[in-house]
Enzyme design. Structure first.
Site, PDB file in Angstrom:
ATOM      1  N   ASN A  26      50.049  29.620  68.628  1.00 22.38           N
ATOM      2  CA  ASN A  26      50.448  28.507  69.492  1.00 22.38           C
ATOM      3  C   ASN A  26      51.963  28.303  69.357  1.00 22.38           C
ATOM      4  O   ASN A  26      52.466  28.064  68.255  1.00 22.38           O
ATOM      5  CB  ASN A  26      49.678  27.248  69.050  1.00 22.38           C
ATOM      6  CG  ASN A  26      49.984  26.051  69.926  1.00 22.38           C
ATOM      7  OD1 ASN A  26      51.142  25.789  70.228  1.00 22.38           O
ATOM      8  ND2 ASN A  26      48.964  25.315  70.319  1.00 22.38           N
ATOM      9  N   HIS A  29      55.582  24.375  69.421  1.00 25.25           N
ATOM     10  CA  HIS A  29      56.642  23.697  68.672  1.00 25.25           C
ATOM     11  C   HIS A  29      57.948  24.479  68.624  1.00 25.25           C
ATOM     12  O   HIS A  29      58.969  23.950  68.184  1.00 25.25           O
ATOM     13  CB  HIS A  29      56.121  23.264  67.307  1.00 25.25           C
ATOM     14  CG  HIS A  29      55.026  22.250  67.499  1.00 25.25           C
ATOM     15  ND1 HIS A  29      55.264  21.028  68.096  1.00 25.25           N
ATOM     16  CD2 HIS A  29      53.688  22.309  67.281  1.00 25.25           C
ATOM     17  CE1 HIS A  29      54.129  20.369  68.196  1.00 25.25           C
ATOM     18  NE2 HIS A  29      53.144  21.127  67.722  1.00 25.25           N
ATOM     19  N   HIS A  62      50.186  24.592  75.197  1.00 21.36           N
ATOM     20  CA  HIS A  62      49.597  23.354  75.723  1.00 21.36           C
ATOM     21  C   HIS A  62      50.620  22.668  76.625  1.00 21.36           C
ATOM     22  O   HIS A  62      51.657  22.204  76.153  1.00 21.36           O
ATOM     23  CB  HIS A  62      49.237  22.449  74.537  1.00 21.36           C
ATOM     24  CG  HIS A  62      48.541  21.181  74.908  1.00 21.36           C
ATOM     25  ND1 HIS A  62      48.099  20.285  73.969  1.00 21.36           N
ATOM     26  CD2 HIS A  62      48.189  20.651  76.115  1.00 21.36           C
ATOM     27  CE1 HIS A  62      47.510  19.265  74.560  1.00 21.36           C
ATOM     28  NE2 HIS A  62      47.563  19.454  75.868  1.00 21.36           N
ATOM     29  N   ARG A  64      51.356  19.623  78.151  1.00 26.10           N
ATOM     30  CA  ARG A  64      50.906  18.222  78.102  1.00 26.10           C
ATOM     31  C   ARG A  64      51.388  17.480  79.335  1.00 26.10           C
ATOM     32  O   ARG A  64      52.408  17.846  79.947  1.00 26.10           O
ATOM     33  CB  ARG A  64      51.440  17.543  76.837  1.00 26.10           C
ATOM     34  CG  ARG A  64      50.851  18.080  75.549  1.00 26.10           C
ATOM     35  CD  ARG A  64      51.292  17.231  74.374  1.00 26.10           C
ATOM     36  NE  ARG A  64      50.541  16.001  74.307  1.00 26.10           N
ATOM     37  CZ  ARG A  64      49.508  15.788  73.481  1.00 26.10           C
ATOM     38  NH1 ARG A  64      49.134  16.692  72.619  1.00 26.10           N
ATOM     39  NH2 ARG A  64      48.867  14.646  73.511  1.00 26.10           N
ATOM     40  N   ARG A  68      56.134  17.217  76.724  1.00 28.40           N
ATOM     41  CA  ARG A  68      56.970  16.991  75.533  1.00 28.40           C
ATOM     42  C   ARG A  68      57.386  18.298  74.860  1.00 28.40           C
ATOM     43  O   ARG A  68      58.368  18.334  74.163  1.00 28.40           O
ATOM     44  CB  ARG A  68      56.269  16.067  74.534  1.00 28.40           C
ATOM     45  CG  ARG A  68      55.093  16.693  73.862  1.00 28.40           C
ATOM     46  CD  ARG A  68      54.511  15.778  72.809  1.00 28.40           C
ATOM     47  NE  ARG A  68      53.823  14.635  73.395  1.00 28.40           N
ATOM     48  CZ  ARG A  68      52.886  13.941  72.750  1.00 28.40           C
ATOM     49  NH1 ARG A  68      52.554  14.272  71.526  1.00 28.40           N
ATOM     50  NH2 ARG A  68      52.283  12.929  73.329  1.00 28.40           N
ATOM     51  N   GLU A  89      46.180  25.609  77.172  1.00 25.06           N
ATOM     52  CA  GLU A  89      45.523  24.357  76.775  1.00 25.06           C
ATOM     53  C   GLU A  89      45.879  23.287  77.788  1.00 25.06           C
ATOM     54  O   GLU A  89      47.060  23.106  78.115  1.00 25.06           O
ATOM     55  CB  GLU A  89      45.991  23.924  75.393  1.00 25.06           C
ATOM     56  CG  GLU A  89      45.456  24.790  74.291  1.00 25.06           C
ATOM     57  CD  GLU A  89      45.896  24.276  72.928  1.00 25.06           C
ATOM     58  OE1 GLU A  89      46.547  23.227  72.848  1.00 25.06           O
ATOM     59  OE2 GLU A  89      45.588  24.954  71.949  1.00 25.06           O
ATOM     60  N   THR A 120      46.775  16.498  69.272  1.00 28.48           N
ATOM     61  CA  THR A 120      45.414  16.295  69.770  1.00 28.48           C
ATOM     62  C   THR A 120      44.535  15.763  68.630  1.00 28.48           C
ATOM     63  O   THR A 120      44.235  16.482  67.683  1.00 28.48           O
ATOM     64  CB  THR A 120      44.850  17.620  70.317  1.00 28.48           C
ATOM     65  OG1 THR A 120      45.847  18.209  71.147  1.00 28.48           O
ATOM     66  CG2 THR A 120      43.599  17.389  71.124  1.00 28.48           C
ATOM     67  N   GLU A 170      36.032  25.760  71.047  1.00 25.51           N
ATOM     68  CA  GLU A 170      36.960  25.829  69.908  1.00 25.51           C
ATOM     69  C   GLU A 170      36.679  24.617  69.035  1.00 25.51           C
ATOM     70  O   GLU A 170      36.726  23.472  69.507  1.00 25.51           O
ATOM     71  CB  GLU A 170      38.414  25.837  70.395  1.00 25.51           C
ATOM     72  CG  GLU A 170      39.380  25.914  69.208  1.00 25.51           C
ATOM     73  CD  GLU A 170      40.828  26.189  69.608  1.00 25.51           C
ATOM     74  OE1 GLU A 170      41.052  26.870  70.634  1.00 25.51           O
ATOM     75  OE2 GLU A 170      41.722  25.732  68.883  1.00 25.51           O
ATOM     76  N   HIS A 209      43.487  24.003  64.627  1.00 26.63           N
ATOM     77  CA  HIS A 209      44.212  22.734  64.461  1.00 26.63           C
ATOM     78  C   HIS A 209      44.487  22.463  62.993  1.00 26.63           C
ATOM     79  O   HIS A 209      43.564  22.335  62.194  1.00 26.63           O
ATOM     80  CB  HIS A 209      43.500  21.521  65.073  1.00 26.63           C
ATOM     81  CG  HIS A 209      44.497  20.464  65.478  1.00 26.63           C
ATOM     82  ND1 HIS A 209      45.074  19.615  64.583  1.00 26.63           N
ATOM     83  CD2 HIS A 209      45.052  20.183  66.683  1.00 26.63           C
ATOM     84  CE1 HIS A 209      45.941  18.843  65.219  1.00 26.63           C
ATOM     85  NE2 HIS A 209      45.950  19.162  66.491  1.00 26.63           N
TER      86      HIS A 209
HETATM   87  N1  PXP Z   1      43.827  24.482  69.113  1.00 26.46           N
HETATM   88  C1  PXP Z   1      43.989  23.438  69.949  1.00 26.46           C
HETATM   89  C2  PXP Z   1      42.951  23.211  70.993  1.00 26.46           C
HETATM   90  C3  PXP Z   1      45.121  22.600  69.865  1.00 26.46           C
HETATM   91  O1  PXP Z   1      45.246  21.564  70.701  1.00 26.46           O
HETATM   92  C4  PXP Z   1      46.103  22.899  68.907  1.00 26.46           C
HETATM   93  C5  PXP Z   1      47.342  22.065  68.832  1.00 26.46           C
HETATM   94  O2  PXP Z   1      47.999  22.095  70.042  1.00 26.46           O
HETATM   95  C6  PXP Z   1      45.909  24.004  68.076  1.00 26.46           C
HETATM   96  C7  PXP Z   1      44.750  24.771  68.182  1.00 26.46           C
HETATM   97  C8  PXP Z   1      46.912  24.414  67.054  1.00 26.46           C
HETATM   98  O3  PXP Z   1      47.061  23.417  66.103  1.00 26.46           O
HETATM   99  P1  PXP Z   1      48.265  23.514  65.069  1.00 26.46           P
HETATM  100  O4  PXP Z   1      49.514  23.474  65.863  1.00 26.46           O
HETATM  101  O5  PXP Z   1      48.065  22.313  64.208  1.00 26.46           O
HETATM  102  O6  PXP Z   1      48.095  24.810  64.323  1.00 26.46           O
END
Ligand code: PXP
Length: 262
Positions: A26, A29, A62, A64, A68, A89, A120, A170, A209
């Site tokens: 992901n 960030h 994602h 959003r 952001r 996402e 989330t 998921e 997550h």
């Molecule tokens: N899976 C989903 C559905 C998420 O919303 C997120 C965070 O955007 C992640 C995985 C990844 O989470 P993290 O960034 O905490 O590893």
């Protein structure tokens, strides 16, 4: 791997090898840091290309409602320039469905979204939200997009996913990652139970997550999980060791945990 590399090497970069646990990186960030200054640096696409080279099987982003981190233009570029499959996402809104239908990512993961949350916070309510979610799942699936639902590790939510016709769930691992000791063991047992239930009802099961080097092993060892999505920890580690090394170490931790569990 970029699309140009894919043409050069003849590799698609799309499927995971030999049924190993897939890693979706992901990159949200990276965009958070970029947006802090408003310019183009650091570019999430560069992170996606590095992730591909480091052993990721997919890219997760994602978009959003408040934009952001990931922005609309990032999604278009990820779909057209990165050969790895994109897991988009999205909240179950008309706006996000229209964007998904325009870009046709490999997969869409429907997540709950609250404007004021930092991240989330919990899973989607697929039980209570059936009537709202059903047309969203159908429109995405009709377009050939593989739909997953981001849910808490609760068998009732998985049964609701089946009723909605979503082929993938998921499991939200946030609660497991946030606690320690006996509470963590309890959360892990919930994830194990949900992953077994998912397999029993015919769902492909992913998880993610909050996962880190410390928490990934026990989750990776669950045999019916086929994909983990990990972002924030990897981007944080990249500050110290570089993104390629951080992803490589996570990949190794996942593979070792899987091998030890066999
Ligand atoms: N899976 C989903 C559905 C998420 O919303 C997120 C965070 O955007 C992640 C995985 C990844 O989470 P993290 O960034 O905490 O590893």
């Amino acid at each position: 791997m970029t699309k140009a590399d894919m043409r050069k090497t003849g590799k698609t970069g799309i499927t995971a090898v030999g049924g190993r646990l897939r890693l979706g990186v992901n990159i949200d960030h990276v965009a958070t840091v970029r947006n802090a200054r408003g310019g183009p640096h650091p570019d999430p696409l560069r992170a996606a290309a590095i992730a591909a080279a480091a052993g990721a099987d997919g890219i997760t982003a994602h978009l959003r409602e408040d934009r952001r981190h990931i922005r609309d233009a990032d999604i278009g570029r990820l779909v057209s320039e990165i050969a790895l499959p994109l897991n988009f996402e999205m909240a179950a809104t008309d706006e996000m469905v229209a964007i998904a239908l325009r870009h046709r990512p490999h997969a869409a993961c429907i997540v709950p979204e609250k404007r004021t949350e930092v991240t989330t916070e919990g899973g989607l309510d697929a039980v209570g939200g059936h009537n709202h979610l059903a047309p969203v799942v159908a429109r995405l699936a009709d377009a050939g997009i593989r739909v997953s639902l981001f849910v808490d590790p609760d068998p009732a939510q998985l049964d609701a996913a089946v009723a909605l016709g979503a082929p993938v769930v998921e499991l939200h691992t946030g609660a497991y990652c946030e606690v320690e000791g006996a509470a963590r063991e309890r959360e892990l047992a919930r994830i194990r139970g949900a992953a077994a239930h998912a397999a029993a009802v015919g769902l492909e099961c992913h998880a993610g997550h909050g996962l880190s080097y410390d928490t990934v092993g026990a989750v990776a060892a669950i045999p019916t999980l086929v994909e983990l999505n990990i972002g924030h920890f990897l981007v944080g580690e990249a500050i110290f060791v570089g993104l390629e090394a951080a992803i490589g170490r996570m990949r190794t931790a996942m593979d070792e945990a899987r091998a030890a569990a066999r």
